[in-house]
Design an enzyme around this catalytic site. Structure first.
Site, PDB file in Angstrom:
ATOM      1  N   ARG A  37       0.662  -0.305 -25.647  1.00  0.00           N
ATOM      2  CA  ARG A  37       0.224  -0.500 -24.273  1.00  0.00           C
ATOM      3  C   ARG A  37      -1.130   0.185 -24.098  1.00  0.00           C
ATOM      4  O   ARG A  37      -1.459   1.129 -24.809  1.00  0.00           O
ATOM      5  CB  ARG A  37       1.223   0.135 -23.282  1.00  0.00           C
ATOM      6  CG  ARG A  37       2.616  -0.516 -23.270  1.00  0.00           C
ATOM      7  CD  ARG A  37       2.547  -1.901 -22.659  1.00  0.00           C
ATOM      8  NE  ARG A  37       3.850  -2.557 -22.508  1.00  0.00           N
ATOM      9  CZ  ARG A  37       4.417  -3.332 -23.439  1.00  0.00           C
ATOM     10  NH1 ARG A  37       3.830  -3.536 -24.601  1.00  0.00           N
ATOM     11  NH2 ARG A  37       5.573  -3.931 -23.194  1.00  0.00           N
ATOM     12  N   ALA A  74       6.141 -13.745 -15.395  1.00  0.00           N
ATOM     13  CA  ALA A  74       6.053 -15.142 -14.929  1.00  0.00           C
ATOM     14  C   ALA A  74       5.787 -15.184 -13.426  1.00  0.00           C
ATOM     15  O   ALA A  74       5.034 -16.037 -12.939  1.00  0.00           O
ATOM     16  CB  ALA A  74       7.338 -15.888 -15.272  1.00  0.00           C
ATOM     17  N   LYS A 122       4.094 -12.993 -11.744  1.00  0.00           N
ATOM     18  CA  LYS A 122       2.687 -12.612 -11.551  1.00  0.00           C
ATOM     19  C   LYS A 122       1.742 -13.737 -11.995  1.00  0.00           C
ATOM     20  O   LYS A 122       0.726 -13.999 -11.350  1.00  0.00           O
ATOM     21  CB  LYS A 122       2.369 -11.324 -12.323  1.00  0.00           C
ATOM     22  CG  LYS A 122       3.120 -10.091 -11.851  1.00  0.00           C
ATOM     23  CD  LYS A 122       2.773  -9.666 -10.432  1.00  0.00           C
ATOM     24  CE  LYS A 122       1.356  -9.177 -10.293  1.00  0.00           C
ATOM     25  NZ  LYS A 122       1.088  -8.696  -8.904  1.00  0.00           N
ATOM     26  N   PRO A 136      14.808   7.759 -23.435  1.00  0.00           N
ATOM     27  CA  PRO A 136      15.289   6.541 -24.093  1.00  0.00           C
ATOM     28  C   PRO A 136      14.151   5.610 -24.533  1.00  0.00           C
ATOM     29  O   PRO A 136      13.667   4.776 -23.752  1.00  0.00           O
ATOM     30  CB  PRO A 136      16.164   5.889 -23.022  1.00  0.00           C
ATOM     31  CG  PRO A 136      15.611   6.374 -21.724  1.00  0.00           C
ATOM     32  CD  PRO A 136      15.004   7.720 -21.971  1.00  0.00           C
ATOM     33  N   GLY A 148       0.788  -1.236   0.000  1.00  0.00           N
ATOM     34  CA  GLY A 148       0.000   0.000   0.000  1.00  0.00           C
ATOM     35  C   GLY A 148       0.817   1.282   0.000  1.00  0.00           C
ATOM     36  O   GLY A 148       0.256   2.367  -0.142  1.00  0.00           O
ATOM     37  N   THR A 165      -1.950  -8.521 -13.597  1.00  0.00           N
ATOM     38  CA  THR A 165      -1.562  -7.651 -14.705  1.00  0.00           C
ATOM     39  C   THR A 165      -1.905  -8.273 -16.058  1.00  0.00           C
ATOM     40  O   THR A 165      -1.933  -9.511 -16.180  1.00  0.00           O
ATOM     41  CB  THR A 165      -0.044  -7.390 -14.633  1.00  0.00           C
ATOM     42  OG1 THR A 165       0.395  -6.808 -15.855  1.00  0.00           O
ATOM     43  CG2 THR A 165       0.750  -8.673 -14.418  1.00  0.00           C
ATOM     44  N   ASN A 169       3.764   3.415 -28.208  1.00  0.00           N
ATOM     45  CA  ASN A 169       4.605   4.222 -27.318  1.00  0.00           C
ATOM     46  C   ASN A 169       4.990   5.557 -27.951  1.00  0.00           C
ATOM     47  O   ASN A 169       5.045   6.579 -27.258  1.00  0.00           O
ATOM     48  CB  ASN A 169       5.860   3.448 -26.911  1.00  0.00           C
ATOM     49  CG  ASN A 169       5.551   2.389 -25.861  1.00  0.00           C
ATOM     50  OD1 ASN A 169       4.577   2.517 -25.108  1.00  0.00           O
ATOM     51  ND2 ASN A 169       6.344   1.344 -25.808  1.00  0.00           N
ATOM     52  N   TYR A 212      12.692   2.466 -26.272  1.00  0.00           N
ATOM     53  CA  TYR A 212      13.241   1.150 -26.638  1.00  0.00           C
ATOM     54  C   TYR A 212      12.866   0.803 -28.091  1.00  0.00           C
ATOM     55  O   TYR A 212      11.677   0.816 -28.467  1.00  0.00           O
ATOM     56  CB  TYR A 212      12.678   0.053 -25.723  1.00  0.00           C
ATOM     57  CG  TYR A 212      13.139   0.133 -24.279  1.00  0.00           C
ATOM     58  CD1 TYR A 212      14.339   0.758 -23.917  1.00  0.00           C
ATOM     59  CD2 TYR A 212      12.374  -0.440 -23.268  1.00  0.00           C
ATOM     60  CE1 TYR A 212      14.748   0.807 -22.581  1.00  0.00           C
ATOM     61  CE2 TYR A 212      12.784  -0.397 -21.929  1.00  0.00           C
ATOM     62  CZ  TYR A 212      13.975   0.240 -21.605  1.00  0.00           C
ATOM     63  OH  TYR A 212      14.377   0.290 -20.288  1.00  0.00           O
ATOM     64  N   HIS A 245      10.915  -8.073 -25.333  1.00  0.00           N
ATOM     65  CA  HIS A 245       9.904  -7.017 -25.184  1.00  0.00           C
ATOM     66  C   HIS A 245       8.569  -7.431 -25.825  1.00  0.00           C
ATOM     67  O   HIS A 245       8.504  -7.666 -27.031  1.00  0.00           O
ATOM     68  CB  HIS A 245      10.441  -5.763 -25.877  1.00  0.00           C
ATOM     69  CG  HIS A 245       9.728  -4.497 -25.525  1.00  0.00           C
ATOM     70  ND1 HIS A 245      10.251  -3.267 -25.806  1.00  0.00           N
ATOM     71  CD2 HIS A 245       8.541  -4.262 -24.920  1.00  0.00           C
ATOM     72  CE1 HIS A 245       9.427  -2.330 -25.403  1.00  0.00           C
ATOM     73  NE2 HIS A 245       8.374  -2.915 -24.858  1.00  0.00           N
ATOM     74  N   TYR A 283       9.274 -10.962 -14.575  1.00  0.00           N
ATOM     75  CA  TYR A 283       8.199 -10.271 -13.852  1.00  0.00           C
ATOM     76  C   TYR A 283       6.845 -10.902 -14.167  1.00  0.00           C
ATOM     77  O   TYR A 283       6.074 -11.268 -13.263  1.00  0.00           O
ATOM     78  CB  TYR A 283       8.174  -8.776 -14.216  1.00  0.00           C
ATOM     79  CG  TYR A 283       6.866  -8.113 -13.834  1.00  0.00           C
ATOM     80  CD1 TYR A 283       6.528  -7.900 -12.496  1.00  0.00           C
ATOM     81  CD2 TYR A 283       5.934  -7.728 -14.811  1.00  0.00           C
ATOM     82  CE1 TYR A 283       5.310  -7.316 -12.144  1.00  0.00           C
ATOM     83  CE2 TYR A 283       4.722  -7.150 -14.470  1.00  0.00           C
ATOM     84  CZ  TYR A 283       4.404  -6.949 -13.134  1.00  0.00           C
ATOM     85  OH  TYR A 283       3.200  -6.392 -12.789  1.00  0.00           O
TER      86      TYR A 283
END
Ligand code: NAD
Ligand code: DAU
Length: 342
Positions: free
Chosen positions: A215, A153, A155, A206, A9, A126, A250, A208, A277, A151
């Site tokens: 997204r 995996a 979740k 930057p 939290g 997510t 993006n 990628y 990615h 990450y």
């Protein structure tokens, strides 16, 4: 539901959720249980710190004794689990803490839910658990989980544990799978606060690879309202996707952000891509809409509102960017930015 343990939290979404719940309801006590990793920040909770319905416990969700003590001391009946290591790039550098927190830590919380007969365990998941989604398709809650980063995996593993406790032990669980959140108090390693704060300082952004990854950027309070709805009206044993239903490249996001900040496009710098990615995430949000929820912001509105918040809250992010963040930034971007433009 009366006494809610909000793990994680003191992080970005968790703190927004705590502020939302205390602002909307009179009858709930909220106990934040947070390890205060680099991403945890009590400044995020300053606006509720004097509220008698709010309590803070520093602890690790992988520490059974600490979790059990908090559940008993505060007579917890509901756990909402936001606690996780959350940055994909850090999971590529070193996955260890991701597994300890999201896999073992989630198991500890599920055991506490079972042992103390709690009313509800809610897992914050997510859209990354579905993996890269080809054009023309949007993930549904029953789809296979195909995570592709450590990450994601970690979740997806947590989601599977949660489901297993529902099936095996009849535990009253729910899961929400959110898309990319943006808004106040997001640690400036994530793309929008990183780019907004870099741009304000005249530093390069930057991007990628080609920046054509997609997204679903959603405003954090929309996400919090949907979680609140699932806690009150969600069906036990079910998962709910939460996003806008509209993805954005993006590069489009960066252009909206720079325009909102009044900064030049020349700050954009294409650098070496993130390994593995995921190009595109896209959520089908019919199920949460059927519960009576609609996002209140488009991605563009959310980006503009977020840019303004970072402009007006330098007190919050400047001290973060001068701390451990500097070493992380060098490790993550030093070599990339030293190379020729990609
Ligand atoms: P964050 O990184 O801002 O905050 C994570 C919080 O968890 C921090 O306060 C940290 O101190 C705490 N924490 C970490 N390990 C802990 C442990 N072992 N025990 C107790 N506390 C611990 O994360 P966020 O962006 O707010 O994400 C919150 C949750 O939402 C995560 O589960 C994440 O996977 C999920 N999620 C995030 C997004 C997003 O766009 N940020 C989207 C969908 C889902
Ligand atoms: O989709 C939900 C997920 O969104 C959450 O589960 C994660 O916890 C959260 O970190 C976020 O993951 P992403 O990897 O999508 O977020 P991030 O902000 O790191 O990156 C968003 C996009 O921007 C992604 O396509 C990678 C790109 N990016 C990111 C950074 C940090 C860049 O181009 N440059 C960057 O420097």
């Amino acid at each position: 539901m009366k006494n809610i343990l909000v793990t994680g939290g003191a992080g970005f979404i968790g703190s927004n959720f705590v502020i939302h719940m205390l602002g909307k309801y009179d009858g709930y006590n909220i106990v934040v249980f947070d390890k205060l990793t680099y991403a945890g920040n009590r400044d995020n909770l300053l606006e509720v710190s004097d509220d008698p319905r709010y309590h803070f416990v520093r602890g690790d969700i992988a520490d059974e004794a600490a979790v059990d003590a908090a559940v008993q001391q505060y007579q917890i009946d509901t756990i909402v689990n936001f606690a996780a290591e959350t940055h994909v790039d850090r999971s590529i550098m070193d996955p260890d803490a991701f597994i300890k927190t999201s896999v073992y830590g989630t198991y500890v919380l599920l055991e506490a839910t079972k042992k103390f007969g709690l009313e509800r365990f809610h897992q914050i998941s997510t859209d990354e658990v579905y993996g890269h989604i080809p054009a023309g398709y949007s993930s549904r809650e029953g789809d296979s989980l195909v995570p592709r980063s450590p990450y994601a995996a970690s979740k997806a593993s947590a989601d599977m544990l949660v489901n297993s406790y529902f099936i095996t032990y009849d535990l009253p669980v729910t899961i929400t799978r959110g898309s990319n959140n943006i808004g106040p108090y997001q640690y400036p390693e994530k793309v929008i606060p990183l780019f907004a704060t870099n741009a304000m300082d005249g530093e390069q952004l930057p991007v990628y690879g080609d920046g054509r990854q997609m997204r679903e950027y959603q405003y954090v309070l929309d996400h919090c309202q949907a979680i609140d709805l699932v806690l009150h009206k969600g069906v036990v044993g079910e998962a709910y996707n939460i996003g806008t239903g509209v993805e954005m490249e993006n590069m489009t996001m960066v252009e909206i952000l720079l325009k909102a900040l009044g900064k030049p496009m020349s700050l954009i710098r294409h650098v070496e891509d993130r390994p593995g990615h995921d190009r595109r995430y896209s959520l089908n949000i019919d199920k949460i809409k059927a519960l009576g929820w609609e996002p209140q912001h488009t991605a563009e509105e959310a980006i503009i509102k977020t840019a303004k918040w970072y402009q007006e809250n330098e007190w919050w992010w400047r001290k973060i960017k001068s701390g451990e963040f500097k070493a992380y930034y060098q490790a993550q971007y030093g070599a990339r930015l030293a190379e020729e433009d990609q």
